[in-house]
Design a protein around this motif. Structure first.
Motif, PDB file in Angstrom:
ATOM      1  N   THR A 268      -8.323   5.821  -1.736  1.00 20.25           N
ATOM      2  CA  THR A 268      -8.594   7.585  -0.755  1.00 20.25           C
ATOM      3  C   THR A 268      -7.755   8.056  -1.140  1.00 20.25           C
ATOM      4  N   SER A 269      -6.462   8.285  -0.388  1.00 19.98           N
ATOM      5  CA  SER A 269      -5.597   9.329  -0.118  1.00 19.98           C
ATOM      6  C   SER A 269      -5.565  10.229  -0.718  1.00 19.98           C
ATOM      7  N   PRO A 270      -5.376  10.227  -2.242  1.00 19.89           N
ATOM      8  CA  PRO A 270      -5.513  11.727  -2.880  1.00 19.89           C
ATOM      9  C   PRO A 270      -6.798  12.702  -3.148  1.00 19.89           C
TER      10      PRO A 270
ATOM     11  N   GLY B  52      -6.390   9.954   8.253  1.00 21.17           N
ATOM     12  CA  GLY B  52      -5.276   8.765   7.888  1.00 21.17           C
ATOM     13  C   GLY B  52      -3.705   9.915   7.330  1.00 21.17           C
ATOM     14  N   TYR B  53      -3.850  11.511   7.731  1.00 25.34           N
ATOM     15  CA  TYR B  53      -2.590  12.266   7.699  1.00 25.34           C
ATOM     16  C   TYR B  53      -2.377  12.743   8.755  1.00 25.34           C
ATOM     17  N   GLN B  54      -3.582  13.496   9.647  1.00 24.14           N
ATOM     18  CA  GLN B  54      -3.297  13.198  10.844  1.00 24.14           C
ATOM     19  C   GLN B  54      -2.429  12.526  12.002  1.00 24.14           C
ATOM     20  N   ALA B  55      -3.212  11.170  11.450  1.00 27.49           N
ATOM     21  CA  ALA B  55      -3.043  10.579  12.828  1.00 27.49           C
ATOM     22  C   ALA B  55      -1.762   9.055  12.073  1.00 27.49           C
TER      23      ALA B  55
ATOM     24  N   CYS C  29      -7.017  19.094   3.031  1.00 32.10           N
ATOM     25  CA  CYS C  29      -6.684  18.024   4.121  1.00 32.10           C
ATOM     26  C   CYS C  29      -5.994  18.769   5.126  1.00 32.10           C
ATOM     27  N   ASN C  30      -6.274  18.573   6.616  1.00 31.86           N
ATOM     28  CA  ASN C  30      -6.149  19.039   7.741  1.00 31.86           C
ATOM     29  C   ASN C  30      -5.769  17.913   8.615  1.00 31.86           C
ATOM     30  N   PHE C  31      -5.413  18.904  10.219  1.00 30.94           N
ATOM     31  CA  PHE C  31      -5.465  18.271  11.105  1.00 30.94           C
ATOM     32  C   PHE C  31      -6.587  19.512  11.926  1.00 30.94           C
TER      33      PHE C  31
ATOM     34  N   GLU D 275      -1.017  -0.725  -5.823  1.00 36.21           N
ATOM     35  CA  GLU D 275      -1.070  -0.843  -7.148  1.00 36.21           C
ATOM     36  C   GLU D 275      -1.672   0.375  -7.516  1.00 36.21           C
ATOM     37  N   HIS D 276      -1.647   1.091  -6.797  1.00 30.73           N
ATOM     38  CA  HIS D 276      -1.599   2.115  -6.673  1.00 30.73           C
ATOM     39  C   HIS D 276      -0.959   3.468  -6.219  1.00 30.73           C
ATOM     40  N   LEU D 277      -0.443   4.299  -6.634  1.00 30.01           N
ATOM     41  CA  LEU D 277       0.932   4.735  -6.202  1.00 30.01           C
ATOM     42  C   LEU D 277       1.321   6.241  -6.454  1.00 30.01           C
TER      43      LEU D 277
ATOM     44  N   ARG E  13      -0.511  -5.379  -7.696  1.00 31.85           N
ATOM     45  CA  ARG E  13      -1.655  -5.568  -7.666  1.00 31.85           C
ATOM     46  C   ARG E  13      -1.707  -7.332  -6.627  1.00 31.85           C
ATOM     47  N   PHE E  14      -1.889  -7.323  -5.033  1.00 27.92           N
ATOM     48  CA  PHE E  14      -1.462  -8.399  -5.063  1.00 27.92           C
ATOM     49  C   PHE E  14      -2.710  -9.359  -5.194  1.00 27.92           C
ATOM     50  N   PRO E  15      -3.106 -10.359  -5.173  1.00 31.04           N
ATOM     51  CA  PRO E  15      -4.081 -11.603  -4.700  1.00 31.04           C
ATOM     52  C   PRO E  15      -4.685 -11.890  -3.517  1.00 31.04           C
TER      53      PRO E  15
ATOM     54  N   GLY F   2       0.989  -0.785  -0.261  1.00 30.17           N
ATOM     55  CA  GLY F   2      -0.203   0.159  -0.412  1.00 30.17           C
ATOM     56  C   GLY F   2       0.625   1.177  -0.300  1.00 30.17           C
ATOM     57  N   ALA F   3       0.608   2.407  -0.826  1.00 29.18           N
ATOM     58  CA  ALA F   3       1.369   3.456  -0.486  1.00 29.18           C
ATOM     59  C   ALA F   3      -0.088   4.784  -0.760  1.00 29.18           C
ATOM     60  N   GLY F   4      -0.269   4.553   0.328  1.00 28.85           N
ATOM     61  CA  GLY F   4      -1.329   5.544   0.570  1.00 28.85           C
ATOM     62  C   GLY F   4      -0.446   5.942   1.674  1.00 28.85           C
TER      63      GLY F   4
ATOM     64  N   ALA G  74      -7.454   3.677   8.995  1.00 26.46           N
ATOM     65  CA  ALA G  74      -7.230   5.279   9.097  1.00 26.46           C
ATOM     66  C   ALA G  74      -8.325   5.984   9.413  1.00 26.46           C
ATOM     67  N   GLY G  75     -10.564   5.750   8.315  1.00 26.72           N
ATOM     68  CA  GLY G  75     -10.930   6.320   8.447  1.00 26.72           C
ATOM     69  C   GLY G  75     -10.676   7.627   8.094  1.00 26.72           C
ATOM     70  N   GLY G  76     -11.327   8.801   8.790  1.00 24.64           N
ATOM     71  CA  GLY G  76     -10.867  10.713   8.472  1.00 24.64           C
ATOM     72  C   GLY G  76      -9.660  11.492   8.604  1.00 24.64           C
TER      73      GLY G  76
HETATM   74  C1  LIG Z   1     -13.166  13.781   1.107  1.00 29.11           C
HETATM   75  C2  LIG Z   1     -12.170  12.884   2.192  1.00 29.11           C
HETATM   76  C3  LIG Z   1     -11.479  14.176   3.009  1.00 29.11           C
HETATM   77  C4  LIG Z   1     -10.688  13.441   4.352  1.00 29.11           C
HETATM   78  N1  LIG Z   1      -9.946  14.555   5.324  1.00 29.11           N
HETATM   79  C5  LIG Z   1      -8.809  14.578   5.525  1.00 29.11           C
HETATM   80  C6  LIG Z   1      -7.802  14.741   6.341  1.00 29.11           C
HETATM   81  O1  LIG Z   1      -8.421  16.480   6.499  1.00 29.11           O
HETATM   82  N2  LIG Z   1      -7.343  14.753   7.683  1.00 29.11           N
HETATM   83  C7  LIG Z   1      -6.653  13.308   7.949  1.00 29.11           C
HETATM   84  O2  LIG Z   1      -5.965  13.300   7.889  1.00 29.11           O
HETATM   85  N3  LIG Z   1      -7.221  12.635   6.722  1.00 29.11           N
HETATM   86  C8  LIG Z   1      -8.499  12.883   5.731  1.00 29.11           C
HETATM   87  N4  LIG Z   1      -8.717  12.047   5.341  1.00 29.11           N
HETATM   88  C9  LIG Z   1      -8.473  10.708   5.386  1.00 29.11           C
HETATM   89  C10 LIG Z   1      -7.645  10.309   4.632  1.00 29.11           C
HETATM   90  O3  LIG Z   1      -8.175  10.578   3.343  1.00 29.11           O
HETATM   91  C11 LIG Z   1      -7.212   8.923   4.575  1.00 29.11           C
HETATM   92  O4  LIG Z   1      -7.297   8.038   5.941  1.00 29.11           O
HETATM   93  C12 LIG Z   1      -6.205   8.056   4.145  1.00 29.11           C
HETATM   94  O5  LIG Z   1      -6.039   8.673   3.239  1.00 29.11           O
HETATM   95  C13 LIG Z   1      -5.989   6.106   4.204  1.00 29.11           C
HETATM   96  O6  LIG Z   1      -5.000   6.401   3.928  1.00 29.11           O
HETATM   97  P1  LIG Z   1      -4.643   4.218   3.573  1.00 29.11           P
HETATM   98  O7  LIG Z   1      -3.093   4.239   3.011  1.00 29.11           O
HETATM   99  O8  LIG Z   1      -5.252   4.142   4.454  1.00 29.11           O
HETATM  100  O9  LIG Z   1      -5.447   3.844   2.099  1.00 29.11           O
HETATM  101  P2  LIG Z   1      -5.258   4.296  -0.290  1.00 29.11           P
HETATM  102  O10 LIG Z   1      -5.127   5.995   0.456  1.00 29.11           O
HETATM  103  O11 LIG Z   1      -6.789   4.461  -0.311  1.00 29.11           O
HETATM  104  O12 LIG Z   1      -3.749   3.305  -0.078  1.00 29.11           O
HETATM  105  C14 LIG Z   1      -4.522   1.975   0.176  1.00 29.11           C
HETATM  106  C15 LIG Z   1      -3.161   1.405  -0.864  1.00 29.11           C
HETATM  107  O13 LIG Z   1      -3.276  -0.266  -0.806  1.00 29.11           O
HETATM  108  C16 LIG Z   1      -2.987  -0.631  -1.864  1.00 29.11           C
HETATM  109  N5  LIG Z   1      -3.591  -1.751  -2.474  1.00 29.11           N
HETATM  110  C17 LIG Z   1      -4.606  -1.737  -1.658  1.00 29.11           C
HETATM  111  N6  LIG Z   1      -5.268  -3.386  -1.813  1.00 29.11           N
HETATM  112  C18 LIG Z   1      -3.587  -3.568  -2.405  1.00 29.11           C
HETATM  113  C19 LIG Z   1      -3.793  -5.386  -2.996  1.00 29.11           C
HETATM  114  N7  LIG Z   1      -4.129  -6.264  -2.889  1.00 29.11           N
HETATM  115  N8  LIG Z   1      -1.996  -5.190  -3.801  1.00 29.11           N
HETATM  116  C20 LIG Z   1      -1.584  -3.688  -3.577  1.00 29.11           C
HETATM  117  N9  LIG Z   1      -2.349  -3.010  -3.469  1.00 29.11           N
HETATM  118  C21 LIG Z   1      -2.909  -2.527  -3.052  1.00 29.11           C
HETATM  119  C22 LIG Z   1      -3.949   0.303  -2.846  1.00 29.11           C
HETATM  120  O14 LIG Z   1      -3.625   0.671  -4.248  1.00 29.11           O
HETATM  121  C23 LIG Z   1      -3.265   1.870  -1.853  1.00 29.11           C
HETATM  122  O15 LIG Z   1      -1.612   2.028  -3.070  1.00 29.11           O
HETATM  123  C24 LIG Z   1     -10.728  12.516   4.394  1.00 29.11           C
HETATM  124  C25 LIG Z   1     -10.550  11.381   3.486  1.00 29.11           C
HETATM  125  C26 LIG Z   1     -11.144  11.507   2.693  1.00 29.11           C
HETATM  126  C27 LIG Z   1     -12.313  10.920   1.659  1.00 29.11           C
END
Ligand SMILES: Cc1cc2nc3c(=O)[nH]c(=O)nc-3n(C[C@H](O)[C@H](O)[C@H](O)COP(=O)(O)OP(=O)(O)OC[C@H]3O[C@@H](n4cnc5c(N)ncnc54)[C@H](O)[C@@H]3O)c2cc1C
Length: 367
Positions: free
Chosen positions: A63-65, A336-339, A69-71, A52-54, A181-183, A26-28, A332-334
């Protein structure tokens, strides 16, 4: 493993084999923060992030893009969330001071309102570390608001921030990235040199074989990107059944994110004009500086939520008769960036024994 990946971008030569010792799936922001914590410990060359996504990609399942986004004070009230937030605030404040422009992070004045009472413990906890924290007196609160605070927050340009981490991890720390992408989660152990896998798969943790966590669910949010150069501060209103926010985007020509929605259980990645209209109307009421603006685009993202909060947990699994270590870090829900950095510190601390072995091997190799 990497040689066999049809769309992998790196190959597993013997010289690079040590780079498979730690695999982050995962590269979120969550996977990138784990890579950063490990790299700061000198383990960059041992890490391969496989996803799968970078950074630079967009997808409903990435989700991450899409983050604001703030604390903010949006987190839960449990001990873990409060602890991870505090660590995250310290980390982001330091990054804003040292590399704010490159990292697309800025210190910003913030005002937050709640329509309902906020638990005392939560306010006490955040008041201890938030810079310029102030509880707003009742005469400063808009009608219908029960509680308000102001403080100095960190605002991030989310898509640019993850691209910055991607670049920094590769160029400064020698971390490898592979698109694949891992199965199943077990497939991440395809290389015999892999000692530990960190599962940072966000919303995919609900369906990925080997994880299939039923507590995970998406929380949809729609946001609107506007150009409104007069907006210089964050302002948020946390309602009973709505969430409204205005967040200026660092490193842009007056771009601002307007939000939003918190739709539990919705995995709909589409955007809707009636939601854009509702967001704009709510933000106009909240933020007088927004009077002149141009709409650029609307986006929808799916927060990786989890009943009971994020899962950071070590698990021992057996692959081809051998014991391997798996650390989960998702949900991480809402926040992920702050925590994220605080969550990463905790995830990494769970495999300290494995990392110490790697550090010893690294020292021996250098002798
Ligand atoms: C509208 C909105 C506003 C937000 N505002 C804030 C904010 O103000 N402050 C804050 O802190 N957070 C905010 N968030 C929350 C934050 O965006 C998320 O908590 C965070 O992006 C989650 O990151 P993640 O890395 O867990 O997931 P993702 O960003 O979804 O990354 C998951 C990664 O796993 C990879 N992956 C999944 N399955 C596989 C597989 N089988 N094989 C290989 N790779 C795989 C994906 O390709 C991706 O690279 C907001 C979210 C939204 C939608």
């Amino acid at each position: 493993m990497h040689n066999n990946s049809s769309n992998g971008q790196r190959v597993g030569t013997s010289a690079a084999a040590a780079g498979d010792a730690i695999v982050i799936v995962g590269a979120g922001i969550i996977g990138l923060d784990v890579a950063l914590v490990l790299a700061e410990r000198g383990l960059g060359p041992y890490i391969t992030v496989i996803a799968e996504h970078l950074p630079g990609d967009t997808a409903a399942t990435y989700t991450s893009p899409w983050a604001g986004c703030n604390f903010s004070g949006i987190s839960g009230n449990d001990k873990n969330a409060l602890k991870w937030d505090r660590l995250g605030y310290t980390h982001l404040t330091k990054l804003a001071s040292e590399q704010g422009d490159e990292a697309y992070i800025r210190r910003t004045h913030s005002v937050e309102y709640w329509d309902e009472h906020v638990p005392h413990e939560k306010i006490k906890a955040i008041s201890e570390y938030l810079e310029d924290f102030r509880e707003l007196p009742s005469h400063e609160l808009p009608p219908g608001v029960k509680f308000g605070i102001s403080f100095t927050t960190l605002t991030l340009n989310a898509p640019k921030h993850i691209e910055y981490l991607f670049r920094r991890l590769k160029e400064q720390y020698g971390v490898h990235f592979v698109r694949h992408r891992f199965p199943t989660i077990q497939a991440a152990y395809a290389s015999p040199t892999t000692k530990v896998v960190v599962n940072c798969t966000g919303i995919a943790a609900k369906t990925l074989p080997g994880v299939e966590d039923e507590k995970c669910y998406p929380t949809r949010g729609q946001v609107v990107l506007v150009k409104a150069p007069r907006v210089k501060r964050n302002i948020m209103r946390h309602g009973r059944d709505y969430e409204t926010y205005v967040i200026p985007r660092p490193g842009t020509d007056g771009h601002v994110i307007l939000g939003g929605y918190m739709q539990k259980g919705s995995s709909d990645g589409s955007t809707y004009s009636y939601e854009t209209e509702s967001i704009v109307n709510r933000c106009l009421k909240l933020c007088p500086e927004l009077q002149q603006f141009d709409i650029i685009a609307s986006f929808a993202g799916l927060r990786p939520s989890r009943e009971g909060g994020a899962r950071i947990e070590r698990e021992e699994i057996v692959i081809d008769g051998k014991k391997k270590v798996l650390v989960h870090n998702y949900g991480a829900g809402g926040t992920g960036y702050q925590a994220g950095y605080g969550m990463a510190l905790e995830a990494v601390s769970q495999v300290d024994d494995v990392l110490r072995d790697l550090e010893r091997a690294s020292r021996r190799a250098r002798l």
